[in-house]
Design a protein around this motif. Structure first.
Motif, PDB file in Angstrom:
ATOM      1  N   ASP A   1      52.655 -12.902 -86.676  1.00  0.00           N
ATOM      2  CA  ASP A   1      51.210 -12.664 -86.734  1.00  0.00           C
ATOM      3  C   ASP A   1      50.817 -11.689 -87.834  1.00  0.00           C
ATOM      4  O   ASP A   1      49.707 -11.756 -88.377  1.00  0.00           O
ATOM      5  CB  ASP A   1      50.700 -12.156 -85.385  1.00  0.00           C
ATOM      6  CG  ASP A   1      51.274 -10.795 -85.019  1.00  0.00           C
ATOM      7  OD1 ASP A   1      52.382 -10.472 -85.490  1.00  0.00           O
ATOM      8  OD2 ASP A   1      50.624 -10.058 -84.261  1.00  0.00           O
ATOM      9  N   GLY A   2      51.730 -10.761 -88.214  1.00  0.00           N
ATOM     10  CA  GLY A   2      51.396  -9.749 -89.198  1.00  0.00           C
ATOM     11  C   GLY A   2      50.983 -10.321 -90.542  1.00  0.00           C
ATOM     12  O   GLY A   2      50.111  -9.778 -91.227  1.00  0.00           O
ATOM     13  N   THR A   3      51.593 -11.444 -90.947  1.00  0.00           N
ATOM     14  CA  THR A   3      51.275 -12.057 -92.245  1.00  0.00           C
ATOM     15  C   THR A   3      49.825 -12.530 -92.267  1.00  0.00           C
ATOM     16  O   THR A   3      49.074 -12.258 -93.216  1.00  0.00           O
ATOM     17  CB  THR A   3      52.214 -13.246 -92.514  1.00  0.00           C
ATOM     18  OG1 THR A   3      53.561 -12.817 -92.404  1.00  0.00           O
ATOM     19  CG2 THR A   3      51.966 -13.818 -93.894  1.00  0.00           C
ATOM     20  N   TYR A   4      49.405 -13.236 -91.235  1.00  0.00           N
ATOM     21  CA  TYR A   4      48.044 -13.760 -91.166  1.00  0.00           C
ATOM     22  C   TYR A   4      47.031 -12.612 -91.151  1.00  0.00           C
ATOM     23  O   TYR A   4      45.988 -12.683 -91.821  1.00  0.00           O
ATOM     24  CB  TYR A   4      47.872 -14.617 -89.908  1.00  0.00           C
ATOM     25  CG  TYR A   4      48.799 -15.808 -89.839  1.00  0.00           C
ATOM     26  CD1 TYR A   4      48.399 -17.045 -90.336  1.00  0.00           C
ATOM     27  CD2 TYR A   4      50.066 -15.703 -89.282  1.00  0.00           C
ATOM     28  CE1 TYR A   4      49.248 -18.155 -90.267  1.00  0.00           C
ATOM     29  CE2 TYR A   4      50.927 -16.789 -89.209  1.00  0.00           C
ATOM     30  CZ  TYR A   4      50.510 -18.009 -89.708  1.00  0.00           C
ATOM     31  OH  TYR A   4      51.344 -19.093 -89.653  1.00  0.00           O
ATOM     32  N   ILE A   5      47.350 -11.580 -90.387  1.00  0.00           N
ATOM     33  CA  ILE A   5      46.408 -10.463 -90.259  1.00  0.00           C
ATOM     34  C   ILE A   5      46.282  -9.713 -91.581  1.00  0.00           C
ATOM     35  O   ILE A   5      45.178  -9.377 -92.020  1.00  0.00           O
ATOM     36  CB  ILE A   5      46.880  -9.516 -89.132  1.00  0.00           C
ATOM     37  CG1 ILE A   5      46.802 -10.243 -87.792  1.00  0.00           C
ATOM     38  CG2 ILE A   5      46.034  -8.250 -89.093  1.00  0.00           C
ATOM     39  CD1 ILE A   5      47.574  -9.585 -86.684  1.00  0.00           C
ATOM     40  N   LEU A   6      47.431  -9.464 -92.232  1.00  0.00           N
ATOM     41  CA  LEU A   6      47.396  -8.760 -93.518  1.00  0.00           C
ATOM     42  C   LEU A   6      46.603  -9.549 -94.557  1.00  0.00           C
ATOM     43  O   LEU A   6      45.757  -9.000 -95.279  1.00  0.00           O
ATOM     44  CB  LEU A   6      48.825  -8.526 -94.018  1.00  0.00           C
ATOM     45  CG  LEU A   6      49.459  -7.168 -93.751  1.00  0.00           C
ATOM     46  CD1 LEU A   6      50.906  -7.158 -94.234  1.00  0.00           C
ATOM     47  CD2 LEU A   6      48.676  -6.045 -94.405  1.00  0.00           C
TER      48      LEU A   6
ATOM     49  N   TRP B   1      34.820 -13.660 -97.168  1.00  0.00           N
ATOM     50  CA  TRP B   1      34.796 -13.972 -95.749  1.00  0.00           C
ATOM     51  C   TRP B   1      35.235 -15.399 -95.460  1.00  0.00           C
ATOM     52  O   TRP B   1      35.848 -15.661 -94.416  1.00  0.00           O
ATOM     53  CB  TRP B   1      33.380 -13.732 -95.208  1.00  0.00           C
ATOM     54  CG  TRP B   1      32.917 -12.317 -95.429  1.00  0.00           C
ATOM     55  CD1 TRP B   1      31.947 -11.881 -96.278  1.00  0.00           C
ATOM     56  CD2 TRP B   1      33.427 -11.160 -94.785  1.00  0.00           C
ATOM     57  NE1 TRP B   1      31.815 -10.524 -96.225  1.00  0.00           N
ATOM     58  CE2 TRP B   1      32.724 -10.045 -95.298  1.00  0.00           C
ATOM     59  CE3 TRP B   1      34.417 -10.926 -93.832  1.00  0.00           C
ATOM     60  CZ2 TRP B   1      32.965  -8.751 -94.893  1.00  0.00           C
ATOM     61  CZ3 TRP B   1      34.658  -9.621 -93.416  1.00  0.00           C
ATOM     62  CH2 TRP B   1      33.944  -8.551 -93.936  1.00  0.00           C
ATOM     63  N   VAL B   2      34.941 -16.294 -96.360  1.00  0.00           N
ATOM     64  CA  VAL B   2      35.338 -17.699 -96.139  1.00  0.00           C
ATOM     65  C   VAL B   2      36.862 -17.815 -96.123  1.00  0.00           C
ATOM     66  O   VAL B   2      37.449 -18.491 -95.256  1.00  0.00           O
ATOM     67  CB  VAL B   2      34.733 -18.606 -97.226  1.00  0.00           C
ATOM     68  CG1 VAL B   2      35.269 -20.039 -97.082  1.00  0.00           C
ATOM     69  CG2 VAL B   2      33.208 -18.598 -97.156  1.00  0.00           C
ATOM     70  N   ASP B   3      37.496 -17.159 -97.098  1.00  0.00           N
ATOM     71  CA  ASP B   3      38.967 -17.205 -97.142  1.00  0.00           C
ATOM     72  C   ASP B   3      39.566 -16.512 -95.919  1.00  0.00           C
ATOM     73  O   ASP B   3      40.579 -16.971 -95.363  1.00  0.00           O
ATOM     74  CB  ASP B   3      39.465 -16.522 -98.416  1.00  0.00           C
ATOM     75  CG  ASP B   3      39.139 -17.333 -99.672  1.00  0.00           C
ATOM     76  OD1 ASP B   3      39.171 -18.574 -99.585  1.00  0.00           O
ATOM     77  OD2 ASP B   3      38.865 -16.719-100.720  1.00  0.00           O
ATOM     78  N   ALA B   4      38.946 -15.404 -95.491  1.00  0.00           N
ATOM     79  CA  ALA B   4      39.445 -14.695 -94.303  1.00  0.00           C
ATOM     80  C   ALA B   4      39.343 -15.580 -93.071  1.00  0.00           C
ATOM     81  O   ALA B   4      40.269 -15.643 -92.245  1.00  0.00           O
ATOM     82  CB  ALA B   4      38.662 -13.400 -94.096  1.00  0.00           C
TER      83      ALA B   4
ATOM     84  N   ARG C   1      42.276 -17.094 -90.485  1.00  0.00           N
ATOM     85  CA  ARG C   1      42.243 -16.944 -89.030  1.00  0.00           C
ATOM     86  C   ARG C   1      42.291 -18.310 -88.342  1.00  0.00           C
ATOM     87  O   ARG C   1      42.912 -18.473 -87.292  1.00  0.00           O
ATOM     88  CB  ARG C   1      40.989 -16.176 -88.609  1.00  0.00           C
ATOM     89  CG  ARG C   1      41.037 -14.692 -88.959  1.00  0.00           C
ATOM     90  CD  ARG C   1      39.985 -13.912 -88.181  1.00  0.00           C
ATOM     91  NE  ARG C   1      38.634 -14.312 -88.576  1.00  0.00           N
ATOM     92  CZ  ARG C   1      37.945 -13.767 -89.580  1.00  0.00           C
ATOM     93  NH1 ARG C   1      38.494 -12.804 -90.308  1.00  0.00           N
ATOM     94  NH2 ARG C   1      36.725 -14.190 -89.852  1.00  0.00           N
ATOM     95  N   LYS C   2      41.652 -19.332 -88.941  1.00  0.00           N
ATOM     96  CA  LYS C   2      41.712 -20.674 -88.373  1.00  0.00           C
ATOM     97  C   LYS C   2      43.128 -21.239 -88.448  1.00  0.00           C
ATOM     98  O   LYS C   2      43.629 -21.879 -87.511  1.00  0.00           O
ATOM     99  CB  LYS C   2      40.746 -21.611 -89.124  1.00  0.00           C
ATOM    100  CG  LYS C   2      40.702 -23.040 -88.562  1.00  0.00           C
ATOM    101  CD  LYS C   2      39.709 -23.894 -89.314  1.00  0.00           C
ATOM    102  CE  LYS C   2      39.628 -25.288 -88.705  1.00  0.00           C
ATOM    103  NZ  LYS C   2      40.906 -25.987 -88.685  1.00  0.00           N
TER     104      LYS C   2
ATOM    105  N   GLY D   1      48.964 -21.801 -83.456  1.00  0.00           N
ATOM    106  CA  GLY D   1      49.279 -21.199 -82.165  1.00  0.00           C
ATOM    107  C   GLY D   1      49.849 -19.793 -82.248  1.00  0.00           C
ATOM    108  O   GLY D   1      50.530 -19.338 -81.317  1.00  0.00           O
ATOM    109  N   VAL D   2      49.548 -19.109 -83.355  1.00  0.00           N
ATOM    110  CA  VAL D   2      50.035 -17.734 -83.520  1.00  0.00           C
ATOM    111  C   VAL D   2      48.995 -16.781 -82.945  1.00  0.00           C
ATOM    112  O   VAL D   2      47.815 -16.838 -83.336  1.00  0.00           O
ATOM    113  CB  VAL D   2      50.302 -17.399 -85.006  1.00  0.00           C
ATOM    114  CG1 VAL D   2      50.790 -15.970 -85.148  1.00  0.00           C
ATOM    115  CG2 VAL D   2      51.318 -18.374 -85.586  1.00  0.00           C
TER     116      VAL D   2
END
Length: 804
Positions: A635-640, A651-654, A658-659, A665-666
C-alpha cells in the motif's frame, strides 16, 4: 504381593534369607513398582520382628539385607532407624549411597561420620567419595580420600577410590595442571597406573584442564596403557573437541583399532560442533560403508547440523536413512531424531511437513512440544502456535519465553504482555529472556509505566546484569521517548555488547541527537568493538534524521574500506533516502547506477520518497512503476505516489492512483495514534468519535486551537491530500489522530507531565507545525513517535530542527 506363608519356625532364618534374596533379585537396583515393592518389604520386616530375628548376632546378614532393600525404596527413614540400632560400615555404605542419590548429602556425611574411624572400610570411603563427586564437591572428596590413606595399613585405595576421586577433582572450576600431576603421581605410587578405568579417568581429568600442554600428559597416559577400550578413545576424541582442536581429535580417531559406535558418534558430533558439516557427512558415509549401524545420536547430530547450516537436501537424505532404519528404533530412541527432524523442516520453511512428523510421533516430550511451537513462531503461524501452547501437557520456562517473544515479533505486543502476566499468575518464574520479551512489548506499545515496573522486577530478580534484559530495557526506554533513561541503562550495564552500542546509537539518532550518535559510534570503534552491518544501518539512519549527508557518505565508504563489510541493499537505501531528503535526488539517481546489484523495492521506495519531497514527478512515476511490478500489493507505493500528485495539485492523477489501488484490492493501513494514561493504552483514529471522552477532547482541542492561532498558527491545507473546499481541509487536519491523542493526554495527565504519543504512520507537515505551537500554548513538552523517528516539541521548537 505379600510373601508366601513361611514354613516351620525353625527354618525362619533360612526362609527369610531366601525371600530377601528373591526380592533383591527382582527389584534391584531400582524397583519398577515402588508401592508393591515396599508393601512386600514391610511384610518381611514385620515377620522378622515377630520372630525376633532382627539384630540377631547369629543372623546379621538378615538385618543388613533388609536395610539395603529399604534404601532401594522411597522409605529412607526406616533403614536409618535400623542403622542406629546397629551401626556398621556395610549398613553405612548403603545409606551413604541412598541418601546421596536422593540429594541429601548432609545425611550421607552424617552416616559416614557415625561409623568409628577404626571400623570404616575402603568400600565405605568409596561410597562417600562418590557421593561428593556426584555433587561436584572436590574438596570434601579429597579430604575423605586422605582419611582413607591415613587409615590402618590394611586399608588401601582401590580402583573405585581413584575413579571417584578423579571424577570429583575434574569438576573443579579452578582445575590446575598441578592438581592433575599430583593425582597422577598418587595413582602410580599406589599401583593403580595399569588399571583401565583409572587410566581413563586420568585422561578425562587432563582433558578437562585448560592449562597449556595438558594434552601431551593425556597422550602420555594413553601411550602407556596396556589396553584401551571404547571409553578411552571417546574420552580422547571428546577432550580434543572440547579444546577446539578437531584435527587432533580426528588424528586420535584414526588410531582406533576397532569399530566402536560411540567414538564414531563423538567424532561426527565434534565436526558438527565445529561447523565442519562436510567432514561430518564424509565420516557418516564412511560409517555406513563399514556397516556400523548409526543410532539416535548419529542422526540427531547430522540433522542438527543440516538445520543450522541450511543444508536441507542433505537433511532429507539423512531423513531417508532414518526411515529405512526406523523399525529398529524403540520410541525412546526415535524421540530425539524426530525432534531434530521437526526442527529441520520448520527451519527450512516446510512447516506442514514438520507438523506431519510431529503428529505422527508416538512419543513426545517437552522438547517436542517446544520444537513445533518454535517452528510455528518462526513461520509466522501465530494462531497455530497459540493452539499448540494451549495443548501442551507441560509448559517449561522455555515454552513461555518462546510464546512471549513470538507475540512481540509478530506485532502482537498486547497479547505478549497478557501472556507474561498469566505466566506470573501461575507462579512460573520468568527468566531474563522472557523479561526481555515483555519489556520489548512495552516498547512496542509505548507503555512506559508498565516498562518501568518490569525494570523494577528485573532488579529484584537479579537480572540487571543480563545483556538481553539490559538491551531490551534500553530499547524500551528509547521507543517510549525516554532517551535519558535509555542512556542511563546503557551507562550502568556491566557488560555492553555490539547490540547495546547499536541500540544506543539508534536511540540517539531517532531522537534527533545526530552528532551525539556519531560520537558514540566513533567511541565504540575506539574501544575495540567491531561494528557490524546493523551498526552501519543505525549510523546511516542517524545521519538521515539529522541531514548529515557528507558524514553519511564517509561512513558508507568506510564500511568496505576500513571494516571489510560490503554494503547491502538496506545500506544503499538509507544513503539514497539521505540524499533524497537533502534535495540531492540527482546524486541518488547516479548512485543507483553504481550499485553491484539491481535496485530492490527498498531502493525504489527511497527514490519515490525523495521525489515526493523534491517534486520530481517523472522519476517518481518511474520508481512507482518499478514498485508496482515488484510488490503490487504494497500500500505504501500507492499512497506515496498519490500524495506526490496531490502535493503538486494534480488531483486527477492522484485519483487515478487511488482507483488503481481499489481495483487491485490493496487496502491502506488506517492511521492511528495511541497514548498510555493510567496503566491503560488509549487508541485514536482519524476523526475518532467513538472514544468515551471524544466530546471533551474536541472541545479542548478547539480551545487550544484558539490560543495557537493567536501565536501565529495557520493550517497548511496542502497536507490535506483530498480535493475539497479549504474549510473542509482544515477540519480534516484538525481531526488527525495524533492531535486527538495529544489533547487527551493534556487533559488526563498530571499538570506539567510530558505527553508521549505514538503513531503508526509518518506525522504530516501541518500536524508537525501544530504540535510546535501547541507545546508553546500549553507550556508542556509533547513527544510524538511516528513510523520514522521521535519528535520532541518544547517551547515551540522540535528536536528534529524541522528536518524530517
Amino acid at each position: 504381593m505379600p510373601p508366601p506363608p513361611l514354613l516351620a519356625v525353625a527354618s525362619l532364618p533360612h526362609q527369610c534369607s531366601v525371600l530377601l534374596r528373591h526380592l533383591a533379585a527382582r527389584h534391584s537396583p531400582v524397583p519398577s513398582s515402588p508401592s508393591s515393592f515396599l508393601r512386600t518389604l514391610r511384610c518381611l520386616h514385620a515377620r522378622l520382628l515377630t520372630a525376633a530375628l532382627l539384630h540377631d548376632p547369629s543372623h546379621p546378614h538378615l538385618t543388613l539385607r533388609l536395610l539395603h532393600l529399604y534404601t532401594l525404596s522411597p522409605d529412607l527413614a526406616t533403614p536409618a532407624v535400623l542403622f542406629r540400632a546397629d551401626p556398621g560400615p556395610v549398613a553405612a555404605t548403603s545409606l551413604v549411597s541412598a541418601y546421596a542419590v536422593a540429594g541429601r548429602l548432609r545425611d550421607s556425611a552424617a552416616f559416614f561420620d557415625s561409623v568409628p574411624v577404626a571400623r570404616r572400610d575402603t568400600v565405605l570411603h568409596n561410597a562417600m567419595i562418590s557421593a561428593f563427586a556426584r555433587a561436584s564437591l572436590a574438596a570434601p572428596a579429597v579430604s575423605v580420600f586422605r582419611s582413607l590413606l591415613a587409615s590402618d595399613d590394611s586399608l588401601r585405595p582401590d580402583d573405585y577410590s581413584f575413579t571417584s576421586l578423579l571424577s570429583a577433582v575434574g569438576q573443579m572450576h579452578d582445575l590446575a595442571v598441578s592438581h592433575c600431576t599430583q593425582l597422577h603421581c598418587a595413582v602410580h605410587k599406589l599401583g593403580a597406573g595399569a588399571v583401565l578405568s583409572v587410566s581413563n579417568a586420568l585422561i578425562a581429568l587432563y582433558m578437562k584442564c585448560d592449562a597449556p600442554g595438558v594434552t601431551r600428559d593425556a597422550r602420555k597416559v594413553l601411550d602407556e596403557m596396556p589396553e584401551k577400550d571404547e571409553l578411552t578413545w571417546t574420552t580422547i576424541v571428546v577432550g580434543h573437541v572440547r579444546k577446539g582442536d578437531v584435527h587432533a581429535a580426528r588424528s586420535a580417531f584414526e588410531e582406533i583399532d576397532g569399530e566402536f559406535d560411540v567414538v564414531w558418534n563423538a567424532m561426527i558430533s565434534g565436526y558438527v560442533q565445529s561447523g565442519m558439516c562436510a567432514e561430518a557427512f564424509e565420516l557418516f558415509r564412511r560409517m555406513v560403508s563399514k556397516r556400523i549401524p548409526p543410532d539416535e545420536f548419529t542422526f540427531t547430530s547430522l540433522l542438527s547440523a543440516c538445520a543450522n547450516a541450511g543444508f536441507f537436501l542433505h537433511g532429507k537424505s539423512v531423513h531417508g536413512q532414518f526411515i529405512r532404519l526406523q523399525p529398529d528404533f524403540v520410541p525412546e530412541a526415535a524421540l530425539p531424531v524426530n525432534n531434530a527432524l521437526v526442527t529441520l523442516y520448520s527451519k527450512s520453511g516446510k512447516i506442514a511437513v514438520a507438523t506431519k512428523i510431529f503428529d505422527s510421533m508416538t512419543l513426545k516430550d517437552v522438547v517436542s512440544w517446544n520444537t513445533i511451537l518454535s517452528g510455528y513462531i518462526e513461520s509466522g503461524c501465530l494462531d497455530n502456535a497459540a493452539r499448540i501452547f494451549k495443548e501442551m501437557p507441560y509448559k517449561s520456562e522455555l515454552s513461555w519465553m518462546v510464546m512471549v517473544s513470538g507475540y512481540v515479533h509478530g506485532g502482537l505486543a498486547e497479547d505478549a504482555l497478557k501472556l507474561f502476566n498469566q505466566m506470573r499468575s501461575e507462579d512460573v518464574k520468568p527468566c531474563d529472556y522472557t523479561y526481555a520479551g515483555a519489556v520489548a512489548a512495552c516498547g512496542e506499545l509505548g507503555a512506559l509505566k508498565h516498562g518501568k515496573q518490569l525494570h523494577a522486577h528485573l532488579v529484584q530478580c537479579g537480572f540487571e546484569a543480563s545483556n538481553s534484559a539490559g538491551n531490551a530495557l534500553l530499547t524500551m526506554y528509547a521507543r517510549c521517548g525516554a532517551v535519558k533513561d535509555a542512556r542511563l541503562v546503557f551507562l550502568v550495564m556491566p557488560n555492553v555488547d555490539s547490540v547495546s552500542w547499536n541500540a544506543m546509537i539508534s536511540a540517539l539518532g531517532q531522537h534527533g541527537h545526530g552528532r551525539e550518535a556519531l560520537e558514540l559510534f566513533d567511541q565504540m570503534v575506539a574501544q575495540g568493538i567491531y561494528p557490524d552491518r546493523i551498526s552501519f544501518l543505525t549510523i546511516l539512519t542517524a545521519c538521515n534524521h539529522a541531514g548529515l549527508v557528507d558524514d553519511g557518505f564517509q561512513y558508507f565508504e568506510s564500511m568496505e574500506r576500513d571494516f571489510g563489510i560490503s554494503p547491502g541493499e538496506d545500506h544503499y537505501a538509507r544513503l539514497i533516502d539521505l540524499l533524497g531528503r537533502a534535495g540531492r535526488i540527482g546524486e541518488a539517481r547516479d548512485l543507483i547506477k553504481t550499485m553491484p546489484f539491481e535496485p530492490t523495492p527498498a531502493i525504489w521506495e527511497a527514490i519515490l520518497s525523495g521525489c515526493r519531497i523534491n517534486g520530481d514527478m517523472e522519476l517518481g512515476a518511474y520508481a512507482a512503476d518499478q514498485l508496482f511490478k515488484m510488490v503490487p500489493e504494497h500500500d505504501g507505493t500507492y499512497i506515496l505516489l498519490s500524495n506526490t500528485y496531490s502535493a503538486a495539485g494534480r488531483w486527477v492523477d492522484a485519483a487515478r492512483v487511488r482507483k488503481l489501488m481499489r481495483d487491485r484490492g490493496v487496502k491502506k493501513e488506517p492511521g492511528c495514534s495511541w497514548i498510555e494514561v493510567g496503566n491503560k493504552v488509549h487508541v485514536f483514529l482519524v476523526g475518532d468519535t467513538k472514544h468515551p471522552d471524544a466530546h471533551e477532547v474536541y472541545r479542548f482541542l478547539e480551545m487550544v486551537g484558539a490560543k495557537m492561532r493567536k501565536l501565529g498558527y495557520v493550517p497548511d491545507t496542502k497536507f490535506a491530500l483530498q480535493d475539497m473546499a479549504p474549510h473542509e481541509k482544515e477540519y480534516v487536519l484538525f481531526a488527525h489522530s495524533e492531535r486527538l491523542a495529544v489533547s487527551f493526554g493534556l487533559l488526563k495527565l498530571p499538570a506539567g507531565a510530558t505527553v508521549t504519543v505514538l503513531k503508526n504512520l509518518k506525522i504530516c507537515g501541518d500536524c508537525h507545525t501544530a504540535m510546535m505551537f501547541m507545546s508553546r500554548a500549553v507550556g508542556r513538552e509533547i513527544v510524538v513517535r511516528d513510523v520514522r523517528r521521535f519528535h520532541h516539541f518544547k517551547d515551540g521548537e522540535c528536536s528534529c530542527g524541522n528536518y524530517w
